[in-house]
Design an enzyme around this catalytic site. Structure first.
Site, PDB file in Angstrom:
ATOM      1  N   ARG A 177      74.211 -31.081   6.653  1.00 33.42           N
ATOM      2  CA  ARG A 177      74.323 -32.518   6.961  1.00 33.42           C
ATOM      3  C   ARG A 177      74.922 -33.313   5.811  1.00 33.42           C
ATOM      4  O   ARG A 177      75.609 -34.289   6.014  1.00 33.42           O
ATOM      5  CB  ARG A 177      72.950 -33.102   7.267  1.00 33.42           C
ATOM      6  CG  ARG A 177      72.134 -32.287   8.206  1.00 33.42           C
ATOM      7  CD  ARG A 177      72.032 -32.934   9.573  1.00 33.42           C
ATOM      8  NE  ARG A 177      71.308 -32.061  10.461  1.00 33.42           N
ATOM      9  CZ  ARG A 177      71.878 -31.154  11.252  1.00 33.42           C
ATOM     10  NH1 ARG A 177      73.178 -31.033  11.298  1.00 33.42           N
ATOM     11  NH2 ARG A 177      71.155 -30.367  12.016  1.00 33.42           N
ATOM     12  N   CYS A 281      59.260 -35.772   2.887  1.00 29.02           N
ATOM     13  CA  CYS A 281      58.119 -34.901   3.197  1.00 29.02           C
ATOM     14  C   CYS A 281      56.843 -35.470   2.602  1.00 29.02           C
ATOM     15  O   CYS A 281      55.755 -35.034   2.953  1.00 29.02           O
ATOM     16  CB  CYS A 281      58.365 -33.500   2.664  1.00 29.02           C
ATOM     17  SG  CYS A 281      58.342 -33.432   0.885  1.00 29.02           S
ATOM     18  N   GLU A 384      55.425 -33.973  13.252  1.00 30.83           N
ATOM     19  CA  GLU A 384      56.114 -34.690  12.172  1.00 30.83           C
ATOM     20  C   GLU A 384      57.274 -35.467  12.808  1.00 30.83           C
ATOM     21  O   GLU A 384      58.187 -34.863  13.383  1.00 30.83           O
ATOM     22  CB  GLU A 384      56.650 -33.689  11.151  1.00 30.83           C
ATOM     23  CG  GLU A 384      57.379 -34.357   9.997  1.00 30.83           C
ATOM     24  CD  GLU A 384      57.946 -33.351   8.996  1.00 30.83           C
ATOM     25  OE1 GLU A 384      58.528 -32.346   9.420  1.00 30.83           O
ATOM     26  OE2 GLU A 384      57.814 -33.611   7.781  1.00 30.83           O
TER      27      GLU A 384
HETATM   28  P1  NAD Z   1      65.587 -27.864   8.551  1.00 25.90           P
HETATM   29  O1  NAD Z   1      64.460 -26.890   8.596  1.00 25.90           O
HETATM   30  O2  NAD Z   1      66.250 -28.242   9.823  1.00 25.90           O
HETATM   31  O3  NAD Z   1      66.766 -27.289   7.611  1.00 25.90           O
HETATM   32  C1  NAD Z   1      66.519 -26.842   6.309  1.00 25.90           C
HETATM   33  C2  NAD Z   1      67.549 -25.778   5.965  1.00 25.90           C
HETATM   34  O4  NAD Z   1      67.382 -24.664   6.855  1.00 25.90           O
HETATM   35  C3  NAD Z   1      68.988 -26.221   6.086  1.00 25.90           C
HETATM   36  O5  NAD Z   1      69.719 -25.716   4.998  1.00 25.90           O
HETATM   37  C4  NAD Z   1      69.431 -25.613   7.398  1.00 25.90           C
HETATM   38  O6  NAD Z   1      70.812 -25.297   7.408  1.00 25.90           O
HETATM   39  C5  NAD Z   1      68.608 -24.356   7.504  1.00 25.90           C
HETATM   40  N1  NAD Z   1      68.308 -24.000   8.890  1.00 25.90           N
HETATM   41  C6  NAD Z   1      68.160 -24.836   9.946  1.00 25.90           C
HETATM   42  N2  NAD Z   1      67.883 -24.145  11.063  1.00 25.90           N
HETATM   43  C7  NAD Z   1      67.860 -22.841  10.720  1.00 25.90           C
HETATM   44  C8  NAD Z   1      67.602 -21.634  11.444  1.00 25.90           C
HETATM   45  N3  NAD Z   1      67.323 -21.639  12.734  1.00 25.90           N
HETATM   46  N4  NAD Z   1      67.633 -20.474  10.760  1.00 25.90           N
HETATM   47  C9  NAD Z   1      67.895 -20.444   9.448  1.00 25.90           C
HETATM   48  N5  NAD Z   1      68.148 -21.569   8.708  1.00 25.90           N
HETATM   49  C10 NAD Z   1      68.114 -22.747   9.331  1.00 25.90           C
HETATM   50  O7  NAD Z   1      65.049 -29.140   7.769  1.00 25.90           O
HETATM   51  P2  NAD Z   1      65.787 -30.528   7.510  1.00 25.90           P
HETATM   52  O8  NAD Z   1      65.842 -31.278   8.799  1.00 25.90           O
HETATM   53  O9  NAD Z   1      67.035 -30.345   6.750  1.00 25.90           O
HETATM   54  O10 NAD Z   1      64.737 -31.238   6.520  1.00 25.90           O
HETATM   55  C11 NAD Z   1      63.618 -31.942   6.953  1.00 25.90           C
HETATM   56  C12 NAD Z   1      62.369 -31.096   6.896  1.00 25.90           C
HETATM   57  O11 NAD Z   1      62.151 -30.613   5.573  1.00 25.90           O
HETATM   58  C13 NAD Z   1      61.113 -31.876   7.232  1.00 25.90           C
HETATM   59  O12 NAD Z   1      60.274 -31.066   8.031  1.00 25.90           O
HETATM   60  C14 NAD Z   1      60.464 -32.145   5.880  1.00 25.90           C
HETATM   61  O13 NAD Z   1      59.082 -32.353   5.904  1.00 25.90           O
HETATM   62  C15 NAD Z   1      60.806 -30.882   5.175  1.00 25.90           C
HETATM   63  N6  NAD Z   1      60.758 -31.050   3.731  1.00 25.90           N
HETATM   64  C16 NAD Z   1      59.715 -30.460   3.065  1.00 25.90           C
HETATM   65  C17 NAD Z   1      59.603 -30.616   1.699  1.00 25.90           C
HETATM   66  C18 NAD Z   1      58.486 -29.961   0.943  1.00 25.90           C
HETATM   67  O14 NAD Z   1      58.585 -29.859  -0.267  1.00 25.90           O
HETATM   68  N7  NAD Z   1      57.429 -29.522   1.604  1.00 25.90           N
HETATM   69  C19 NAD Z   1      60.553 -31.372   1.009  1.00 25.90           C
HETATM   70  C20 NAD Z   1      61.604 -31.950   1.714  1.00 25.90           C
HETATM   71  C21 NAD Z   1      61.691 -31.775   3.079  1.00 25.90           C
END
Ligand code: NAD
Length: 499
Positions: A177, A281, A384
């Site tokens: 993104r 998060c 969430e």
């Molecule tokens: P996401 O899970 O959609 O994506 C994260 C990463 O995973 C990206 O690089 C994406 O390309 C990859 N990805 C997506 N779908 C995939 C799949 N099916 N298989 C393999 N890889 C895949 O998350 P997002 O929307 O980018 O971020 C938001 C989320 O992250 C929220 O749930 C938030 O709470 C969490 N978050 C957690 C923390 C923490 O430290 N706990 C920090 C920041 C964000």
């Protein structure tokens, strides 16, 4: 249309898979760039380059590696405005918030300057007759990280700075993104003196992630993102014999006791609930006032504050409180959940559904929402939302309030607002959540502590940054050495305690 690249061996490399994703400007809704989505072969090429570069870097003394981080800090400060603008343009957050994103990453880089001290091993002189015992921390080799859209500067730096300063090579797969800032960070690190091939940026989606998970040379995988993907990556990566740490989603509760300073609590809730459009998060998404009287007072304080929030594009100046959400799909998901809240009987006290911004009708803006009378069975409580939506669950007692937070499947962060030290201490001791704020709404630990939740917010043993990162990115080797004058007694067959 701008075509973004990968960053391999110190060069921007065009995507070769023929697959691309759109990168939006969330404020206008326009597609502003195309990002290449790597194939497994492109990931393999990145690993090959990293594996060739890593041994020399791992053999460089820690002080020299730390100096690269020192210089990197200077460059981040030099380019702060540029980085923040690029970040806001793709993410949508305000410019001051984007600077915070860079700053919180930069602070971990600063911590990494302490690598010579942090990597020092242990030594026991004369553990036995003529025997010394020592342990050292060695780099893993080629490591990798997969990062989310919501902190495109901070989270990559939380991973690659410790990995690299420990002597590893690192392959970063940023969110598709908002991939521009990670590419800029790779350029800056090289300008700071990092040898080519030590930080590689491979853009992509699930195909690239799966290639990382299955590549035998990659020793460790760090992941931050949503819980279902965290669980998948943890399971798959561990089954492949890798060291894996995954940080997932959250539903952070803030308990407001009757004795709390209600103005302070309301200010805190507005910042922590709506800042960055709720796409953090560590955002507070559930307010839990204790007692109906507290709840009524809190709602009275919240409503005017929320109605005054200024929602706008990052270009509109620094008094904008929050910007658009990241994509049209994210907006639609928030709207769907808000509707489910209404349908399931929650009271929508501040209704942001008709929000629209003149001149930015195609941007992904979502007005602020406040729900009251939310209950545990509702989707808006269980899920969430990751948007500017705050749910209020009324608890009748402190025990009920702490029980709510403890029973929720997520355990990233939480907060309590009270004037009573006894309650605060009890809360901090009993709560089964990783990061706790006492009259602090977003208790994100500083770089020299560690960051991590509990329960379904984490998969793995070690936290991010702080001393844990140096453990995650190194392996311990323990050496028992004997240089006696008389080593002629013959073999020792029993497993003996040292004399
Ligand atoms: P996401 O899970 O959609 O994506 C994260 C990463 O995973 C990206 O690089 C994406 O390309 C990859 N990805 C997506 N779908 C995939 C799949 N099916 N298989 C393999 N890889 C895949 O998350 P997002 O929307 O980018 O971020 C938001 C989320 O992250 C929220 O749930 C938030 O709470 C969490 N978050 C957690 C923390 C923490 O430290 N706990 C920090 C920041 C964000």
């Amino acid at each position: 249309m701008q075509e973004l690249t990968h960053y391999l061996n110190g060069e921007h490399v065009k995507g070769g898979s023929g697959r691309f994703a759109d990168v939006f400007n969330p404020a206008t809704g326009d597609v502003q760039a195309k990002v290449p989505l790597a194939s497994a072969d492109e990931v393999a090429r990145a690993v090959e380059i990293a594996a060739a570069a890593q041994p020399a870097w791992g053999a460089t003394n820690p002080q020299r590696r730390a100096r690269v981080m020192m210089k990197f800090v200077d460059l981040l400060n030099r380019d702060m405005d540029k980085l923040a603008e690029a970040l806001s343009r793709e993410h949508g957050k305000t410019v001051p918030d984007a600077k915070g994103d860079v700053q919180r990453g930069l602070e971990v880089v600063e911590y990494c300057i302490g690598a010579p001290q942090l990597l020092k091993g242990e030594f026991t002189d004369s553990a036995g007759p003529g025997i010394d015992m020592y342990s050292m921390r060695q780099a893993l080799g080629v490591t990798a990280g997969i990062t989310p859209f919501n902190f495109p500067a901070m989270i990559p730096m939380w991973m690659f700075a410790p990995a690299i300063v420990c002597g590893n090579a690192f392959i970063l797969k940023p969110s598709e993104r908002d991939p521009s800032v990670p590419l800029m960070l790779a350029e800056l690190l090289e300008e700071a003196g990092l040898p080519k091939g030590i930080l590689q940026v491979v853009n992509g989606d699930k195909e690239a992630v799966d290639a990382i998970l299955h590549h035998p040379v990659i020793q460790s995988v760090g992941f931050v993102g949503s819980t279902p993907i965290a669980e998948y990556i943890y399971g798959t990566g561990c089954a492949q014999g890798k060291r894996v740490q995954c940080f997932g989603g959250a539903k952070n509760h803030m308990i407001v006791m009757p004795d709390a300073d209600m103005d302070q609590a309301a200010d805190a809730l507005v910042g922590a609930g709506y800042g960055a459009a709720g796409e953090r998060c560590m955002a507070i998404s559930v307010a839990v006032p204790v007692g109906d009287e507290t709840a009524d007072r809190l709602i009275d304080k919240l409503v005017p504050r929320i109605e005054k929030l200024k929602v706008g594009p990052y270009m509109a100046g620094n008094d904008v409180d929050y910007g658009p959400v990241v994509t049209a799909a994210a907006k639609a998901n928030i709207e769907r959940l808000v509707q489910s809240g209404v349908d399931q009987g929650a009271k929508l006290v501040v209704d942001g559904r008709d929000f629209s911004l003149q001149g930015y009708e195609d941007g992904f803006f979502v007005g602020p929402h406040l729900f009251d009378n939310v209950t545990k069975d509702m989707d808006i409580y269980k899920t969430e939302i990751f948007g500017p939506v705050l749910s209020t669950v009324r608890a009748q007692s402190y025990e009920e309030a702490i029980g709510l937070a403890m029973d929720h499947e997520y355990g990233n962060g939480t907060a309590i607002f009270t004037r009573d030290g006894d309650t605060a201490r009890d809360f901090a001791n009993r709560i089964n959540i990783g990061m706790v704020g006492i009259n602090v709404p977003i208790p994100v630990p500083l770089a020299y502590h560690t960051f991590g939740g509990w329960k379904k917010s984490v998969f793995g043993d070690l936290n991010q940054h702080g001393p844990d990162a140096f453990k995650f990115y190194t392996r311990t080797k323990t050496i028992t050495s004997r240089w006696p004058s008389g080593i002629k007694e013959g073999g020792e067959f029993n497993f003996k305690a040292m004399d």
